[in-house]
Write an enzyme that holds these catalytic residues in place. Structure first.
Site, PDB file in Angstrom:
ATOM      1  N   LYS A  19       9.411 -14.369  22.128  1.00 46.01           N
ATOM      2  CA  LYS A  19      10.598 -15.153  21.782  1.00 46.01           C
ATOM      3  C   LYS A  19      10.221 -16.309  20.864  1.00 46.01           C
ATOM      4  O   LYS A  19      10.851 -16.526  19.819  1.00 46.01           O
ATOM      5  CB  LYS A  19      11.240 -15.701  23.057  1.00 46.01           C
ATOM      6  CG  LYS A  19      12.357 -16.728  22.833  1.00 46.01           C
ATOM      7  CD  LYS A  19      12.804 -17.341  24.146  1.00 46.01           C
ATOM      8  CE  LYS A  19      13.850 -18.412  23.944  1.00 46.01           C
ATOM      9  NZ  LYS A  19      15.134 -17.888  23.452  1.00 46.01           N
ATOM     10  N   HIS A 705      26.700 -13.983  17.848  1.00 47.61           N
ATOM     11  CA  HIS A 705      25.305 -13.615  18.077  1.00 47.61           C
ATOM     12  C   HIS A 705      24.510 -13.584  16.784  1.00 47.61           C
ATOM     13  O   HIS A 705      23.304 -13.341  16.796  1.00 47.61           O
ATOM     14  CB  HIS A 705      25.231 -12.259  18.775  1.00 47.61           C
ATOM     15  CG  HIS A 705      25.822 -12.283  20.156  1.00 47.61           C
ATOM     16  ND1 HIS A 705      27.164 -12.091  20.383  1.00 47.61           N
ATOM     17  CD2 HIS A 705      25.265 -12.526  21.366  1.00 47.61           C
ATOM     18  CE1 HIS A 705      27.396 -12.184  21.682  1.00 47.61           C
ATOM     19  NE2 HIS A 705      26.261 -12.451  22.297  1.00 47.61           N
TER      20      HIS A 705
END
Length: 770
Positions: A19, A705
């Site tokens: 991430k 998103h």
């Protein structure tokens, strides 16, 4: 000898390294070489962890920088023209397909996301048409197999199956044949898939795992010819590769009859989610030479496996098929579980002893195989496991009688609003006469670094509770002022005090346990830490009233109270295994009902109870739908039906195909529902028209998103398209697809200004719809 196998492993890194690296790359803080270095280190750490646990069959190729379904599209050239023609690198194109890209001359939206079967993981839908030119444009699965081999680790490559990929894909926008379905091009994809198998064989692979979870769907019941034709071709393409066909999340039912005849080496079945299928599967493959991989260790929950029970199941199969034909395995990939329990330092030892995360599950698989082949070596581990299981079972015997009694006392009247929607709408207009096409957001606003730092300081004791609450009040005030300045009609408080839409409530409800680092991938670089339901659920005190009331005190416009619904809290938590999901959902509903009533008492006009996971939880076989939908719908109604007509209830759904369950969506009886609609085609909205949806609807006009900012003109076009698809719907709200938590303030400000202006345009353009 019985082997142990793991079908897949979390790809996030033990400390969320992937991430951090991907987001740093997107922000131009690290190079592509630095990103790939982190990726390689993470892959090696995964393989090493599985090997060190003693597992025989280690997966490779299941690692991804964003999504494994997107990886398939990217490997086999399922790339729509707008992405293929963009002047960007192959990696940036890959990320653009996943999250969009808006830089310089390049303006690309993200592809459509949908939930991966009945999980909370999101995948990117491949866009396939009759013109799709399938070809290998990279060899990622081969490269990762070789990478592991060079590190001294022999792996079994994992590939998403071609039939499942097409079943869960969508028709490309360039398709001109109205009757086209992605599965129609299976015969074009198969030989290219076979080329990849040949390359794996040439690289030294001796076996391969091909995931076909589509076999547990109703749609697969009619695909026996396609499966037979495809797997005969794949077996011929790489005759030296032993194919393990992996199914999971559900039961094969009659499909096992044709699957047992396929030219494969082994079949994997999920005995965690569908244990009742075992006898029929064993009976079907017994006359064949197929091996059977038993998915005994759950890939979807975090509870320690009852090894004695699993051993008994495995031994019964061995008695029927012989040990040489049996593999013990995880039920599915472990990507749905946290990486390791070793990262948890604050759980009480007696509570931590109940759990098993991905790394620990690998050890469970290895122990189970060892218990079969070398019982003496596994004796101590089995005894220790038995003590843990007994301790958990003893805890499960406890219950909160007040919660159980209250649930037993619920009556049919508790599930119904006092009046039908038209009467409620009239009462609500007397309180707030909203304009045509009222604008609002789904709830959350950006969770800035400052908010995260303040929350961390509170946890470390570096901020007092009073100091933190003052900080939160200032954040709420800023958000309310911003919304008034922009011109939104229904405001929200922005949720700066919330860490996660489920975790926040779980922390304030009795019956939950929490972790520090048990992160699970939701999509891309978005990770969540699901709470764990460990006992009966109740609400000790109000959870949101203070902050919603404070926000409302700052504005004359209505401020929505924001709650997460019972079904979503359940589906986005790790649920109990000792009582039904129905019981857990209804307990949650009663707790939320108290909160809804208290919000109304505090003067909150609109209360949103979000249920984005209600469609996600739908069983994979339609024969099971009615039972689930009955308690899911009733749970929502139980949580919202306690308010007066003049209080407006909202709910939100995202990434959902409602066509097959629309009557149940109507039965929810929310005054307003908002839905994801910006990336899907108008078929999602046409069903609202087809069923003459009676209440208000808010189709999402832009994709939150993705970091790209939609122009006002683009939003006007979206609104016009939605109004065209809903010609008889008068009460239409204008809102984004979902909450704005993950976005940055600059893009949010511009996007919402464009949204408000587009709504103003629509009021003038479509004045007759008022």
């Amino acid at each position: 000898m019985v082997q142990s196998a793991v079908l897949g492993f979390p790809r996030i890194g033990g400390k969320r390294e992937v991430k951090k690296a991907t987001e740093a790359y997107w922000a131009d803080k690290i190079s592509v070489e630095e990103l790939q270095k982190v990726a390689k280190e993470t892959r090696l750490a995964r393989w090493t962890a599985i090997k060190d646990a003693g597992v025989d069959v280690i997966p490779s190729g299941d690692f991804t920088l964003y999504d494994h379904v997107l990886d398939f599209s990217n490997t086999f050239n399922v790339i729509p023209a707008k992405y293929a023609q963009a002047d960007i690198s192959a990696l940036d194109r890959y990320f653009a397909m996943g999250r969009g890209r808006q830089r310089g001359e390049v303006d690309l939206p993200a592809q459509e996301m949908q939930k991966w079967f009945d999980s909370n993981y999101h995948y990117l839908k491949g866009e396939v048409s009759s013109n799709t030119d399938f070809k290998l444009i990279n060899t990622k699965p081969v490269d990762e197999f070789v990478e592991a081999k060079e590190a001294g680790i022999v792996t079994r490559p994992v590939l998403l199956g071609p039939i499942t990929y097409l079943l869960i894909g969508k028709t490309g926008r360039d398709e001109t044949n109205a009757s086209f379905q992605p599965i129609d091009v299976l015969d074009k994809l198969t030989p290219v898939f076979g080329e990849l198998l040949k390359k794996l064989e040439a690289a030294g692979a001796t076996e391969v795992q091909i995931d076909e979870p589509g076999l547990v769907l109703d749609a697969a019941d009619k695909l026996s010819e396609q499966f037979t034709r495809t797997y005969e071709a794949l077996a011929k393409a790489a005759p030296g590769l032993k194919i393990t066909l992996a199914t999971y999340f559900g039961r094969l039912e009659k499909n096992v009859e044709y699957v047992a005849k396929l030219p494969i080496h082994a079949l994997h079945i999920d005995l965690d989610r569908a244990p009742a299928q075992l006898d029929s599967v064993v009976a079907a493959i017994k006359p064949t030479k197929l091996s059977l991989s038993l998915g005994l260790i759950s890939g979807r929950n975090i509870w320690k496996n009852d090894l004695a029970a699993s051993l008994k199941t495995a031994e019964s199969v061995i008695e029927s098929l012989g040990a040489e034909r049996v593999v013990v395995a995880t039920s599915s990939s472990l990507l749905h579980t946290p990486v390791t329990l070793a990262s948890e330092t604050k759980l009480k030892p007696e509570v931590a002893d109940w759990f098993s995360f991905a790394t620990e599950k690998c050890a469970e698989v290895a122990t189970l195989a060892k218990a079969i082949t070398s019982p003496a070596e596994a004796k101590e581990a089995l005894e220790k496991n038995a003590v843990s299981i007994k301790a958990r079972r003893d805890f499960e015997k406890n219950s909160d009688s007040a919660v159980r009694d209250r649930l037993a006392a619920v009556t049919p009247a508790d599930y119904k609003r006092a009046s039908p929607f038209p009467e409620r709408l009239a009462a609500q207009k007397k309180v707030h006469d909203l304009p045509t096409f009222p604008t609002t957001t789904i709830g959350s606003f950006p969770q800035t670094k400052e908010i995260r730092v303040a929350r961390a300081k509170l946890g470390k004791g570096e901020l007092t509770t009073a100091e933190y609450e003052t900080f939160i009040e200032n954040e709420i005030k800023s958000v309310v002022e911003f919304q008034e300045k922009v011109g939104l009609d229904i405001l929200v408080h922005g949720e700066p005090e919330r860490n996660d839409m489920v975790q926040y409530f779980g922390e304030r409800l009795a019956g939950f346990a929490f972790t520090e680092n048990a992160w699970v991938q939701s999509y891309g670089s978005r990770y969540v830490r699901p709470p764990i339901i460990v006992s009966d659920v109740s609400r000790p005190e109000p959870m949101t009233v203070r902050w919603s009331s404070y926000a409302q005190s700052l504005s004359k416009k209505p401020v929505k109270g924001m709650l997460t619904g019972p079904v979503t809290i359940l589906n986005w938590s790790f649920p109990r295994a000792d009582v039904s999901k129905e019981v857990q959902s209804r307990q949650l509903a009663l707790a939320l009902r108290d909160e809804v009533v208290d919000l109304e008492k505090a003067g909150i006009f609109a209360i949103q109870v979000d249920e984005p996971a209600i469609r996600e939880g739908l069983p994979l076989r339609s024969v099971d739908w009615d039972a689930y939908l009955t308690w899911a719908v009733e749970s929502f109604r139980l949580s919202t039906a306690g308010v007066k007509d003049s209080t407006q209830t909202h709910s939100h759904f995202c990434y959902s195909d409602f066509n097959s369950i629309f009557t149940h969506i109507i039965a929810l009886d929310a005054d307003v529902i908002s839905i994801e609609a910006s990336k899907s085609d108008l078929k999602l909205l046409s069903v609202f028209q087809e069923f003459n949806y009676p209440n208000s609807i808010g189709p999402g006009v832009y994709d939150i998103h993705s970091p790209r900012v939609p122009s006002q003109e683009e939003l006007e076009q979206k609104i016009a398209a939605f109004l065209g698809a809903l010609p008889d719907q008068k009460d239409i709200f204008v809102n984004p697809d979902c909450g704005l938590k993950t976005r940055g303030w600059p893009e949010v400000e511009t996007s919402l200004k464009n949204l408000v202006n587009a709504a103003k345009w629509a009021r003038e353009k479509y004045a007759d719809r008022a």
